[in-house]
Design a protein around this motif. Structure first.
Motif, short mmCIF file in Angstrom:
data_model
loop_
_atom_site.label_atom_id
_atom_site.label_comp_id
_atom_site.label_asym_id
_atom_site.label_seq_id
_atom_site.Cartn_x
_atom_site.Cartn_y
_atom_site.Cartn_z
N PHE A 220 0.84 -1.20 0.00
CA PHE A 220 0.00 0.00 0.00
C PHE A 220 0.88 1.25 0.00
O PHE A 220 0.67 2.18 -0.79
CB PHE A 220 -0.94 0.00 1.22
N PHE A 221 1.86 1.27 0.90
CA PHE A 221 2.69 2.47 1.00
C PHE A 221 3.55 2.67 -0.25
O PHE A 221 3.81 3.81 -0.65
CB PHE A 221 3.53 2.45 2.28
N ALA A 222 3.94 1.57 -0.87
CA ALA A 222 4.71 1.69 -2.13
C ALA A 222 3.84 2.38 -3.18
O ALA A 222 4.30 3.29 -3.88
CB ALA A 222 5.16 0.31 -2.60
N ALA A 223 2.58 1.96 -3.28
CA ALA A 223 1.68 2.58 -4.25
C ALA A 223 1.47 4.05 -3.91
O ALA A 223 1.46 4.91 -4.81
CB ALA A 223 0.34 1.83 -4.27
N GLU A 224 1.33 4.36 -2.63
CA GLU A 224 1.14 5.75 -2.20
C GLU A 224 2.34 6.61 -2.56
O GLU A 224 2.20 7.76 -3.00
CB GLU A 224 0.88 5.81 -0.69
N ILE A 225 3.53 6.07 -2.38
CA ILE A 225 4.74 6.84 -2.68
C ILE A 225 4.81 7.15 -4.18
O ILE A 225 5.14 8.27 -4.58
CB ILE A 225 6.00 6.07 -2.19
N ARG B 112 2.21 7.43 -6.10
CA ARG B 112 1.16 8.43 -6.31
C ARG B 112 1.63 9.82 -5.89
O ARG B 112 1.34 10.81 -6.55
CB ARG B 112 -0.10 8.01 -5.55
N GLU B 113 2.36 9.87 -4.79
CA GLU B 113 2.88 11.17 -4.33
C GLU B 113 3.77 11.78 -5.42
O GLU B 113 3.68 12.98 -5.72
CB GLU B 113 3.69 11.01 -3.05
N LYS B 114 4.62 10.97 -6.02
CA LYS B 114 5.53 11.49 -7.05
C LYS B 114 4.75 11.90 -8.30
O LYS B 114 5.16 12.82 -9.01
CB LYS B 114 6.62 10.47 -7.38
N ILE B 115 3.64 11.24 -8.58
CA ILE B 115 2.79 11.68 -9.70
C ILE B 115 2.21 13.06 -9.39
O ILE B 115 2.24 13.96 -10.22
CB ILE B 115 1.66 10.66 -9.99
N PHE B 116 1.74 13.24 -8.15
CA PHE B 116 1.21 14.55 -7.74
C PHE B 116 2.27 15.64 -7.86
O PHE B 116 1.97 16.78 -8.19
CB PHE B 116 0.69 14.49 -6.30
N LEU B 117 3.51 15.29 -7.57
CA LEU B 117 4.57 16.30 -7.58
C LEU B 117 5.12 16.57 -8.98
O LEU B 117 5.63 17.65 -9.25
CB LEU B 117 5.71 15.88 -6.63
N ASN B 118 5.02 15.59 -9.87
CA ASN B 118 5.63 15.74 -11.21
C ASN B 118 4.68 16.18 -12.30
O ASN B 118 5.13 16.59 -13.37
CB ASN B 118 6.28 14.42 -11.63
N TYR B 119 3.37 16.04 -12.08
CA TYR B 119 2.42 16.35 -13.16
C TYR B 119 1.39 17.37 -12.67
O TYR B 119 1.15 17.49 -11.46
CB TYR B 119 1.73 15.08 -13.65
N GLN B 120 0.78 18.05 -13.64
CA GLN B 120 -0.13 19.14 -13.29
C GLN B 120 -1.57 18.84 -13.67
O GLN B 120 -1.86 17.84 -14.32
CB GLN B 120 0.33 20.44 -13.96
N GLN B 121 -2.42 19.77 -13.32
CA GLN B 121 -3.84 19.76 -13.66
C GLN B 121 -4.53 18.43 -13.33
O GLN B 121 -4.41 17.97 -12.22
CB GLN B 121 -4.03 20.15 -15.12
N GLU B 122 -5.22 17.85 -14.32
CA GLU B 122 -6.03 16.67 -14.04
C GLU B 122 -5.22 15.39 -13.88
O GLU B 122 -5.72 14.39 -13.37
CB GLU B 122 -7.08 16.47 -15.15
N ILE B 123 -3.98 15.39 -14.35
CA ILE B 123 -3.21 14.13 -14.38
C ILE B 123 -3.18 13.42 -13.01
O ILE B 123 -3.57 12.26 -12.91
CB ILE B 123 -1.78 14.34 -14.94
N PRO B 124 -2.74 14.10 -11.94
CA PRO B 124 -2.67 13.39 -10.66
C PRO B 124 -4.01 12.79 -10.23
O PRO B 124 -4.05 11.72 -9.65
CB PRO B 124 -2.22 14.46 -9.67
N TYR B 125 -5.09 13.52 -10.56
CA TYR B 125 -6.41 13.08 -10.12
C TYR B 125 -6.94 11.93 -10.98
O TYR B 125 -7.85 11.21 -10.57
CB TYR B 125 -7.38 14.27 -10.13
N SER B 126 -6.36 11.77 -12.18
CA SER B 126 -6.81 10.71 -13.08
C SER B 126 -6.00 9.43 -12.92
O SER B 126 -6.26 8.45 -13.60
CB SER B 126 -6.66 11.18 -14.53
N CYS B 127 -5.01 9.46 -12.04
CA CYS B 127 -4.13 8.30 -11.87
C CYS B 127 -4.47 7.50 -10.63
O CYS B 127 -4.79 8.06 -9.58
CB CYS B 127 -2.68 8.76 -11.72
N GLU B 128 -4.34 6.19 -10.76
CA GLU B 128 -4.36 5.31 -9.61
C GLU B 128 -3.13 4.42 -9.73
O GLU B 128 -2.67 4.16 -10.85
CB GLU B 128 -5.66 4.47 -9.60
N VAL B 129 -2.59 3.99 -8.61
CA VAL B 129 -1.40 3.14 -8.66
C VAL B 129 -1.69 1.83 -7.94
O VAL B 129 -2.20 1.82 -6.82
CB VAL B 129 -0.19 3.84 -8.01
#
Ligand SMILES: Nc1nc2c(ncn2[C@@H]2O[C@H](COP(=O)(O)OP(=O)(O)OP(=O)(O)O)[C@@H](O)[C@H]2O)c(=O)[nH]1
Ligand SMILES: [Mg+2]
Length: 296
Positions: A190-195, A197-214
């Motif tokens: 779980f924490f690996a997936a969260e980590i 996801r955190e990097k997706i939030f930090l590296n991409y903008q707008q809708e991308i982070p919200y459209s991703c699941e890991v």
């Protein structure tokens, strides 16, 4: 043997997106358990963080920021907040000292109805001036439901010990609910997936982070390193293209950032492999949400 004076209880940490709930959980634990980003709606699940001392066990719940849900994923996120409050011996309502955003009247009314003691935590006092803090304190008084108000900086670890002392005052004498070695109810996958996801939030903008699941699809512990395989789910082909980037450079950076953080978290070398898969509109699809661990 636990002493007769052992305290234990559940503490629900709630508030608007970005108020600093996850940062506060991490400050309580003295460890980075929950992911933190400057973007709203980073946390999507209820995540337990367990603080163990010889005389007490506090089971903190980090929760998603309270919003008016627009799609199925957000509805599920708000369910996690409700469950967390239902179990709670104490609710910590976190508000951000910066700016003038307050919890929505509707959510305050819901919380008010709960027969659980509530305290107000005004966070980010490192970043603001006294007059705005006074406004927040007055807002808290006007709600007529908080037993007390504490000013903290979760980021700078300011007044966290005082807050902890106050939290303990609300907890009953009770044996531990979880093994006293446990830090969370979640596993390394779980924490690996969260980590990631955190990097997706930090590296991409707008809708991308919200459209991703890991989803972590593989986790093999080898003698010298862990091999972690992850699938990044996106909603559309165009998003897949953005994730990969020109010559695959964006995905490469994401994978490197995630691997470094994973190695820190696990304390071991990691080989991370990522695959991107398009699952059309997964955020609105109840079957997919269930599969990804979101309750309906
Ligand atoms: N200056 C300052 N920034 C803080 C503090 N606490 C949190 N932050 C920052 O506020 C942002 C949001 O923090 P989070 O802990 O992710 O907030 P959250 O309430 O969990 O947000 P969601 O999960 O999206 O609901 C991050 O950039 C944090 O670094 C604080 O005490 N001071
Ligand atoms: Mg959070």
């Amino acid at each position: 043997m636990e002493s007769n004076n052992h305290k234990a209880g559940f503490v629900s940490i709630i508030g608007r997106p970005n108020a600093g709930k996850s940062t506060l959980l991490n400050a309580f634990l003295g460890e980075k358990l929950s992911i933190v980003t400057p973007k709203a709606q980073t946390t999507r699940h209820r995540i337990l963080g367990i603080l163990n001392e010889p005389d007490f066990q506090i089971v903190f719940s980090d929760t998603p920021g309270i919003i008016k849900p627009k799609y199925e994923l957000q509805k599920s996120m708000m369910k996690f907040v409700s469950y967390s409050n239902e179990d709670a011996d104490l609710i910590i309502c976190v508000i951000d000292a910066i700016g003038n955003e307050y919890p929505e009247v509707e959510s305050i009314e819901e919380i008010k109805k709960l027969d659980v003691p509530k305290i107000l935590v005004i966070n980010k006092i490192d970043m603001t001036i006294e007059s705005t803090i006074d406004e927040k304190i007055n807002w808290g008084k006007a709600q007529d439901m908080f037993k007390e108000t504490l000013l903290v900086s979760a980021l700078k670890n300011k007044n966290i010990d005082e807050l902890l002392k106050s939290v303990l005052g609300y907890l009953p004498l009770h044996p531990a609910y979880y093994d006293k070695e446990d830090l969370s109810d979640r596993n390394e996958r779980f924490f690996a997936a969260e980590i990631i996801r955190e990097k997706i939030f930090l590296n991409y903008q707008q809708e991308i982070p919200y459209s991703c699941e890991v989803i972590v699809t593989g986790f093999k512990e080898k003698a010298d390193l862990d091999v972690v395989s992850a699938e990044i789910i996106v909603e559309r082909d165009t998003q897949k293209g953005i994730l990969i980037g020109k010559n695959g450079e964006s995905l490469k950076k994401l994978s490197t950032d995630a691997r470094i953080e994973l190695e820190k978290f696990l304390g071991r070398k990691v080989f991370l492999e990522t695959h991107i898969r398009v699952v059309k509109d997964w955020r609105s699809n109840p079957a997919m949400l269930k599969k990804y661990g979101y309750e309906q």
